[in-house]
Design an enzyme around this catalytic site. Structure first.
Site, PDB file in Angstrom:
ATOM      1  N   GLU A   1      -4.119   1.124  -5.743  1.00 22.29           N
ATOM      2  CA  GLU A   1      -3.148   0.161  -6.265  1.00 22.29           C
ATOM      3  C   GLU A   1      -3.099   0.328  -7.780  1.00 22.29           C
ATOM      4  O   GLU A   1      -4.041   0.844  -8.388  1.00 22.29           O
ATOM      5  CB  GLU A   1      -3.521  -1.274  -5.907  1.00 22.29           C
TER       6      GLU A   1
ATOM      7  N   CYS B   1       0.864  -1.178   0.000  1.00 19.56           N
ATOM      8  CA  CYS B   1       0.000   0.000   0.000  1.00 19.56           C
ATOM      9  C   CYS B   1       0.899   1.225   0.000  1.00 19.56           C
ATOM     10  O   CYS B   1       1.597   1.492   0.981  1.00 19.56           O
ATOM     11  CB  CYS B   1      -0.917  -0.004   1.222  1.00 19.56           C
TER      12      CYS B   1
END
Length: 234
Positions: free
Chosen positions: A105, A2
């Site tokens: 993402e 992340c």
């Protein structure tokens, strides 16, 4: 992993959701990036209350000689955090929640990467499982830093990336934050992929690629052109 996320709620809503944090202020953000100040929620070890503090994203172990490795420690793998020297003490003793209401993402699409935004329950607030450290630089200045724990992807995130941040079930907030819970194995048992049925994702523009962009357009849904959709299949 992340590497970017969103926390677009005002401080009052964060306080209400996470039960009474009343310390640092917070301005809504749409493109939070590594090494920037981010809010974390910790349990006060002496009183039954949670506190919100701003720390730097990118963990520096307490024993580090300098801060050069912080940029590579924005995430900690949940499967190995209990044994890695950089993370094991924090997992046992310095756990936190990192509030968010979305994360990003990237999926490779031909020669480029297409960013996606992931949300929980129609843009609900949630808490990443985090760990934090307190580091003293050679001049004696104290710097607090944090890292987001990651795990294997669920059915929603696996289509885009092979890792996902750990999103904790609210029922586990108390035990995760409990300073008296120092069993690393018990802490690790909480680090599971989040229920995919409660998540959604959608494509966003490349605007989010640049840390200088930090507005609602970073998280706005975009329609992929047909050729882009086809490129993702190969």
């Amino acid at each position: 992993m992340c590497g970017r996320y969103r926390l677009s709620r005002r401080k009052q809503l964060i306080e209400e959701y996470f039960d009474g944090v009343r310390d640092e202020d917070w301005t809504p953000r749409y493109n939070v990036a590594p090494t920037q100040p981010v809010p974390i929620i910790r349990q006060n070890p002496n009183e039954p209350r949670r506190e919100l503090s701003l720390v730097r994203w990118g963990l520096i172990p307490w024993w580090a000689k300098d801060s050069s490795g912080a940029g590579s420690m924005i995430n900690a793998r949940s499967e190995t955090a209990a044994t890695k020297p950089a993370f094991r003490d924090a997992l046992k003793l310095r756990r936190c929640l990192i509030p968010a209401d979305g994360f990003y993402e990237w999926q490779r699409a031909g020669k480029t990467k297409q960013p996606y935004c992931f949300e929980v329950n129609e843009v609900q607030l949630f808490g990443f499982a985090g760990i934090w450290e307190r580091w003293k630089d050679p001049g004696g200045k104290i710097l607090e830093t944090c890292s987001i724990l990651t795990t294997t992807p669920n059915a929603v995130t696996s289509a885009v990336h092979d890792r996902m941040p750990v999103i904790l079930d609210p029922d586990n907030y108390d035990v995760w934050l409990d300073p008296g819970m120092t069993n690393a194995d018990a802490a690790s048992d909480l680090l599971k992929p989040f229920d995919a049925r409660l998540m959604r994702c959608y494509p966003v523009s490349a605007r989010v690629n640049h840390v200088t962009n930090d507005d609602e357009q970073c998280a706005a849904r975009v329609e992929l052109e047909q050729r882009d959709r086809q490129a993702q299949l190969f």
